[in-house]
Design a protein around this motif. Structure first.
Motif, PDB file in Angstrom:
ATOM      1  N   ARG A   1      69.287  12.294  38.893  1.00 23.74           N
ATOM      2  CA  ARG A   1      70.092  11.919  40.049  1.00 23.74           C
ATOM      3  C   ARG A   1      70.011  10.425  40.296  1.00 23.74           C
ATOM      4  O   ARG A   1      71.006   9.764  40.594  1.00 23.74           O
ATOM      5  CB  ARG A   1      69.609  12.669  41.292  1.00 23.74           C
ATOM      6  CG  ARG A   1      70.462  12.325  42.512  1.00 23.74           C
ATOM      7  CD  ARG A   1      69.795  12.780  43.796  1.00 23.74           C
ATOM      8  NE  ARG A   1      70.555  12.266  44.931  1.00 23.74           N
ATOM      9  CZ  ARG A   1      70.041  12.057  46.114  1.00 23.74           C
ATOM     10  NH1 ARG A   1      68.773  12.285  46.333  1.00 23.74           N
ATOM     11  NH2 ARG A   1      70.788  11.599  47.094  1.00 23.74           N
ATOM     12  N   MET A   2      68.825   9.861  40.152  1.00 21.60           N
ATOM     13  CA  MET A   2      68.668   8.433  40.369  1.00 21.60           C
ATOM     14  C   MET A   2      69.448   7.643  39.327  1.00 21.60           C
ATOM     15  O   MET A   2      70.083   6.638  39.627  1.00 21.60           O
ATOM     16  CB  MET A   2      67.184   8.068  40.292  1.00 21.60           C
ATOM     17  CG  MET A   2      66.885   6.596  40.468  1.00 21.60           C
ATOM     18  SD  MET A   2      67.331   5.990  42.089  1.00 21.60           S
ATOM     19  CE  MET A   2      66.896   4.261  41.905  1.00 21.60           C
ATOM     20  N   ARG A   3      69.429   8.103  38.103  1.00 22.51           N
ATOM     21  CA  ARG A   3      70.105   7.392  37.020  1.00 22.51           C
ATOM     22  C   ARG A   3      71.615   7.328  37.242  1.00 22.51           C
ATOM     23  O   ARG A   3      72.254   6.319  37.020  1.00 22.51           O
ATOM     24  CB  ARG A   3      69.773   8.084  35.687  1.00 22.51           C
ATOM     25  CG  ARG A   3      70.768   7.911  34.554  1.00 22.51           C
ATOM     26  CD  ARG A   3      70.936   6.475  34.139  1.00 22.51           C
ATOM     27  NE  ARG A   3      71.870   6.368  33.055  1.00 22.51           N
ATOM     28  CZ  ARG A   3      73.182   6.389  33.186  1.00 22.51           C
ATOM     29  NH1 ARG A   3      73.726   6.535  34.369  1.00 22.51           N
ATOM     30  NH2 ARG A   3      73.953   6.276  32.123  1.00 22.51           N
TER      31      ARG A   3
ATOM     32  N   LEU B   1      77.499  19.389  43.064  1.00 25.65           N
ATOM     33  CA  LEU B   1      76.520  18.351  42.733  1.00 25.65           C
ATOM     34  C   LEU B   1      77.004  16.953  43.102  1.00 25.65           C
ATOM     35  O   LEU B   1      76.204  16.019  43.151  1.00 25.65           O
ATOM     36  CB  LEU B   1      76.161  18.410  41.249  1.00 25.65           C
ATOM     37  CG  LEU B   1      75.357  19.636  40.804  1.00 25.65           C
ATOM     38  CD1 LEU B   1      75.078  19.590  39.312  1.00 25.65           C
ATOM     39  CD2 LEU B   1      74.047  19.742  41.579  1.00 25.65           C
ATOM     40  N   ASN B   2      78.284  16.803  43.360  1.00 28.55           N
ATOM     41  CA  ASN B   2      78.780  15.504  43.812  1.00 28.55           C
ATOM     42  C   ASN B   2      78.125  15.082  45.121  1.00 28.55           C
ATOM     43  O   ASN B   2      77.991  13.886  45.394  1.00 28.55           O
ATOM     44  CB  ASN B   2      80.305  15.541  43.990  1.00 28.55           C
ATOM     45  CG  ASN B   2      81.045  15.263  42.695  1.00 28.55           C
ATOM     46  OD1 ASN B   2      80.688  14.367  41.941  1.00 28.55           O
ATOM     47  ND2 ASN B   2      82.075  16.053  42.433  1.00 28.55           N
TER      48      ASN B   2
ATOM     49  N   ASN C   1      79.262  11.279  44.585  1.00 27.74           N
ATOM     50  CA  ASN C   1      80.573  11.548  43.981  1.00 27.74           C
ATOM     51  C   ASN C   1      80.709  10.968  42.579  1.00 27.74           C
ATOM     52  O   ASN C   1      81.794  10.516  42.172  1.00 27.74           O
ATOM     53  CB  ASN C   1      81.699  11.018  44.881  1.00 27.74           C
ATOM     54  CG  ASN C   1      81.734  11.718  46.223  1.00 27.74           C
ATOM     55  OD1 ASN C   1      81.563  12.924  46.305  1.00 27.74           O
ATOM     56  ND2 ASN C   1      81.938  10.960  47.281  1.00 27.74           N
ATOM     57  N   GLY C   2      79.616  11.000  41.829  1.00 33.48           N
ATOM     58  CA  GLY C   2      79.658  10.512  40.460  1.00 33.48           C
ATOM     59  C   GLY C   2      80.557  11.317  39.550  1.00 33.48           C
ATOM     60  O   GLY C   2      80.889  10.873  38.453  1.00 33.48           O
TER      61      GLY C   2
ATOM     62  N   LEU D   1      85.872   7.838  46.745  1.00 34.70           N
ATOM     63  CA  LEU D   1      86.680   8.398  45.663  1.00 34.70           C
ATOM     64  C   LEU D   1      87.384   9.693  46.043  1.00 34.70           C
ATOM     65  O   LEU D   1      88.512   9.935  45.573  1.00 34.70           O
ATOM     66  CB  LEU D   1      85.814   8.598  44.420  1.00 34.70           C
ATOM     67  CG  LEU D   1      85.356   7.308  43.725  1.00 34.70           C
ATOM     68  CD1 LEU D   1      84.500   7.615  42.508  1.00 34.70           C
ATOM     69  CD2 LEU D   1      86.558   6.440  43.336  1.00 34.70           C
ATOM     70  N   PRO D   2      86.790  10.571  46.875  1.00 35.36           N
ATOM     71  CA  PRO D   2      87.561  11.743  47.311  1.00 35.36           C
ATOM     72  C   PRO D   2      88.852  11.358  48.040  1.00 35.36           C
ATOM     73  O   PRO D   2      89.861  12.065  47.936  1.00 35.36           O
ATOM     74  CB  PRO D   2      86.592  12.481  48.247  1.00 35.36           C
ATOM     75  CG  PRO D   2      85.242  12.089  47.746  1.00 35.36           C
ATOM     76  CD  PRO D   2      85.390  10.651  47.331  1.00 35.36           C
TER      77      PRO D   2
END
Length: 341
Positions: free
Chosen positions: A98-100, A266-267, A272-273, A290-291
């Protein structure tokens, strides 16, 4: 917009392997126009929206916890080796992943934490949040990531695309599983073979800071904490549901559609990756907005195929014998590219 050329591109979701002509054993296809799916918006700081302060706050909180100001390193030091590998590393890998991606490298490389007008602040912040990973890559990632946006899939430039060896060798289910597990090593080493760049001063600072920090972790917390930190980082970038975005983002589950978004739960944890089509079209817009981009341009994005499960992406990639690291569009260089330094 990143509209695919497939006649299946009007399907709203990708729900599993479908009839497709793409076969393993050769690169997906060569685009005649190299700029077709590259960024539609120049990386112009003057066009950037407001900063994304919540990104900086979350990343800082995560980093402080992992840097030893929380209980986690001390807990690992007291655990037996079996518990370190079976429990701590597996749970830590999800947080590292998640951090990455979600609140880390990608967004920081776009200067979202502090804004484009404080670009150097973002570089220092990236070095700081890089420390819990144990492997220095923040500064070099930024350079290669910008090239990825400008020259998506360009041969010898975009190191996000696998090498010819990877496409040739990792073509069976078990080999693809092995490739996914060790994907961090390919991601870290691939740039030095495909598109090496001169080492910059910031990269040197990144490396020295990371080595110094690793030595401090070893002497203060012991070898278990150091192994935990680095192993969780590698596993978090490998066979992990959140890391399914590595495959989902640009692999062709439908022929001709090489940039895909993920619209799933998971976004929420990833800033929102998963909105990857939107991100490539408008790289200066923070993930938090982005949404809204998708909503404003619904007539474009709602027609495109998209994923709803990164875990399923990994499963389908491994089990579908028409999928391999070759399932990417690679584009020829035009000879006038200006690369990031």
């Amino acid at each position: 917009m990143h509209r695919g050329t497939s006649d299946l591109a009007t399907s709203s979701t990708y729900s599993g392997p479908r009839a497709r002509s793409q076969k393993a054993g050769g690169w997906g296809e060569w685009e005649e126009q190299a700029g077709l799916c590259t960024s539609a918006t120049p990386l112009n700081p003057a066009q950037a929206p407001a900063d994304q302060p919540e990104l900086a706050a979350t990343s800082t909180s995560f980093a402080f916890k992992r840097l030893g100001l929380g209980a986690e390193p001390r807990e690992v030091r007291a655990e037996p080796w079996a518990a370190v590998f079976l429990g701590k590393i597996l749970s830590g890998s999800t947080r590292m992943s998640r951090m990455r991606r979600g609140d880390g490298r990608s967004w920081i490389s776009h200067n979202f934490p502090f804004g484009h007008h404080k670009a150097l602040w973002n570089r220092w912040f990236g070095i700081f949040t890089n420390l819990p990973f144990g492997i220095p890559f923040s500064i070099s990632y930024k350079m290669y990531h910008i090239d990825h946006h400008r020259y998506l899939g360009a041969v010898g430039i975009d190191v996000d695309a696998p090498s010819d060896f990877e496409g040739w060798f990792f073509c069976t289910t078990y080999r693809k599983l092995l490739w996914l597990v060790f994907q961090p090593f390919f991601l870290l080493l691939r740039p030095y073979f495909i598109n090496p760049k001169p080492v910059t001063n910031l990269e040197t600072i990144n490396i020295v800071a990371q080595i110094t920090f690793n030595i401090i972790v070893y002497y203060v917390f012991g070898i278990k904490s150091l192994v935990y930190m680095m192993a969780a980082s590698l596993l978090g970038l490998g066979l992990n549901p959140i890391s399914g975005h590595f495959i989902a983002d640009h692999y062709m589950f439908l022929k001709g559609q090489d940039t895909n978004s993920y619209y799933g739960p998971l976004n929420f944890f990833m800033f929102n990756g998963g909105y990857h089509n939107e991100h490539h079209d408008f790289p200066n817009i923070p993930g938090s907005r982005l949404p809204q981009v998708r909503k404003i341009a619904a007539e474009y994005y709602d027609e495109l195929p998209h994923h709803t499960s990164w875990g399923k992406v990994l499963y389908d990639f491994m089990m579908d014998n028409t999928m391999s690291p070759y399932s990417r569009i690679k584009r020829p260089r035009k000879g006038n590219e200006v690369l990031s330094q």
